[in-house]
Write an enzyme that holds these catalytic residues in place. Structure first.
Site, PDB file in Angstrom:
ATOM      1  N   HIS A 144       4.584  -0.576  -7.551  1.00 20.57           N
ATOM      2  CA  HIS A 144       4.559  -2.067  -7.368  1.00 20.57           C
ATOM      3  C   HIS A 144       3.627  -2.552  -8.588  1.00 20.57           C
ATOM      4  CE1 HIS A 144       1.612  -2.194  -4.063  1.00 20.57           C
ATOM      5  NE2 HIS A 144       1.384  -3.255  -4.671  1.00 20.57           N
ATOM      6  N   ASP A 196       6.707   4.021  -3.939  1.00 17.97           N
ATOM      7  CA  ASP A 196       5.693   3.224  -4.592  1.00 17.97           C
ATOM      8  C   ASP A 196       4.752   4.005  -5.182  1.00 17.97           C
ATOM      9  OD1 ASP A 196       4.599   1.260  -5.319  1.00 17.97           O
ATOM     10  OD2 ASP A 196       3.953   0.523  -3.292  1.00 17.97           O
ATOM     11  N   SER A 288      -4.056  -2.155  -3.757  1.00 13.77           N
ATOM     12  CA  SER A 288      -2.935  -1.501  -4.126  1.00 13.77           C
ATOM     13  C   SER A 288      -2.980  -0.454  -5.311  1.00 13.77           C
ATOM     14  CB  SER A 288      -1.602  -2.412  -4.595  1.00 13.77           C
ATOM     15  OG  SER A 288      -1.207  -2.686  -3.291  1.00 13.77           O
TER      16      SER A 288
HETATM   17  N1  ARG Z   1       0.149  -4.258  -1.422  1.00 15.94           N
HETATM   18  C1  ARG Z   1      -1.273  -4.564  -1.476  1.00 15.94           C
HETATM   19  C2  ARG Z   1      -1.618  -4.615  -2.844  1.00 15.94           C
HETATM   20  O1  ARG Z   1      -0.724  -4.950  -3.649  1.00 15.94           O
HETATM   21  C3  ARG Z   1      -1.937  -3.611  -0.745  1.00 15.94           C
HETATM   22  C4  ARG Z   1      -1.785  -3.755   0.807  1.00 15.94           C
HETATM   23  C5  ARG Z   1      -2.327  -2.908   1.633  1.00 15.94           C
HETATM   24  N2  ARG Z   1      -2.568  -3.472   2.984  1.00 15.94           N
HETATM   25  C6  ARG Z   1      -2.852  -2.825   3.744  1.00 15.94           C
HETATM   26  N3  ARG Z   1      -3.076  -3.518   5.167  1.00 15.94           N
HETATM   27  N4  ARG Z   1      -3.157  -1.442   3.902  1.00 15.94           N
HETATM   28  O2  ARG Z   1      -2.827  -4.872  -3.258  1.00 15.94           O
END
Ligand code: ARG
Length: 357
Positions: A144, A196, A288
């Site tokens: 992503h 992902d 992420s």
């Molecule tokens: N999707 C998030 C990003 O793009 C990461 C989220 C991780 N969240 C969590 N509660 N572990 O950075």
């Protein structure tokens, strides 16, 4: 089949094989097979790299959520960029709630910042995602991270920075690289959280120096429930909060499938982790793509969560062991030198001509 026909066919097959072996193709051309493959480093690092030996006493600062004003990142950056890097100074550092910063962190050297290449005023301002260096030229990250607003990014949209424990501070240990190719998992779509995981091939090699930039092997065994692990990154210091200057760690435990399958979107190819002693320890936005480490290997890639650090929840990670074959195939870079390809092509053309005339 006549001898000349056989010769032509063999050459064509050989050429096809040569073409499929270039970086990023789904051909299994991995490290240990020799040749001039750029191998993934599968050495076992010392077990001490896992964060669990850390006691609160060697945590330099913990939990800034209690009403501390968020310092102005950009103005900080002016002085940071012109100062020298001193790990033990008393300057204020942002910290993730529940996370901690370790003096002389031994994990941060494996962490890279995947940055957007658009115009930026300050070094490190464009941090987009985390990643881990799994070979001199390959970064493991989340699929992503290769999309913005459902639109696929191109290799020119991204760059990778290593050797920056402080994201906004460029030092003589900092290494920046352009991107040669980005490979999101082919099954990943921006509509859900499956598969992902992705790889970034760099245009030129990172130079591991052992202290600020180093290569981490990928998991070679399953990550069972209860496994101690550590997440590290420059993600938000609390849900909806700013992202830190300094990479922050959180110590976690892999949870059982029974628990993880209760989480929204959880499925095969994922693992979930939290800290049973402190539910606020979690990855967050900006983490992420970054690594979840255990026993000197990267076992997970930060993927998603329901908010951050919420009670009875957990962070979800792409399961590196589940994807290891895909990673190995696609991380292999076996660029055959042109001196090898050119005579082959010429020979094939000659053979074809002779055969057809
Ligand atoms: N999707 C998030 C990003 O793009 C990461 C989220 C991780 N969240 C969590 N509660 N572990 O950075």
């Amino acid at each position: 089949m006549g001898a000349s026909k056989f010769f032509v066919y063999s050459l064509l097959v050989l050429l096809l094989f040569v073409d499929l072996s270039v970086p990023g193709c789904d051909q299994f051309k991995f490290a240990s097979r020799g040749g001039n493959c750029n191998t993934l480093n599968q050495r076992r690092s010392p077990a001490s790299v896992n964060g669990f030996s850390v006691t609160p006493s060697n945590r330099s600062q913990v939990d800034v959520r209690g009403g501390e004003p968020a310092p102005q990142t950009l103005s900080d950056n002016f002085s940071q960029n012109s100062s020298t890097y001193d790990e033990d100074n008393d300057e204020f550092h942002f910290l993730v709630t529940g996370g901690y910063r370790r003096e002389n962190d031994v994990l941060v050297k494996y962490l890279v910042s995947v940055q957007l290449n658009e115009n930026y005023l300050f070094f490190g301002q464009n941090h987009h995602c985390g990643g881990s260096l799994i070979s001199k030229t390959v970064v493991l990250t989340a699929a992503h991270c290769m999309f913005v607003n459902h639109k696929a990014l191109s290799k020119n949209d991204l760059m990778v920075v290593a050797g920056t424990p402080r994201r906004l501070l460029k030092t003589s240990n900092t290494q920046e690289r352009k991107v040669k190719k980005i490979i999101p998992h082919p099954k990943y779509t921006t509509h859900d959280v499956h598969d992902d995981i992705g790889l970034i091939h760099l245009k030129s090699e990172m130079q591991p120096d052992g202290s600020f930039v180093a290569i981490i092997p990928i998991a070679d065994e399953d990550s069972p429930a209860g496994l101690e692990c550590t997440v590290i990154g420059w993600g938000a210091i609390f849900e909806g909060g700013p992202i830190p200057d300094e990479a922050v760690r959180g110590d976690l435990i892999i949870l059982s499938d029974k628990f993880c399958y209760n989480l929204n979107g959880f499925d095969e190819g994922m693992i979930c982790a939290s800290n049973p002693a402190d539910f606020e320890v979690d990855a967050c936005q900006g983490d992420s793509g970054g690594p979840l480490f255990s026993e000197g290997k990267v076992v997970g890639v930060v993927s998603y969560g329901n908010g951050c650090g919420r009670l009875n929840s957990a962070g979800v990670y792409a399961d590196v062991y589940y994807y290891r074959k895909w990673i190995e195939r696609n991380a292999a870079t076996c660029s055959l030198p042109s001196w090898f390809r050119l005579p082959l092509i010429t020979l094939a053309m000659h053979a074809l001509r002779a055969h057809c005339l």
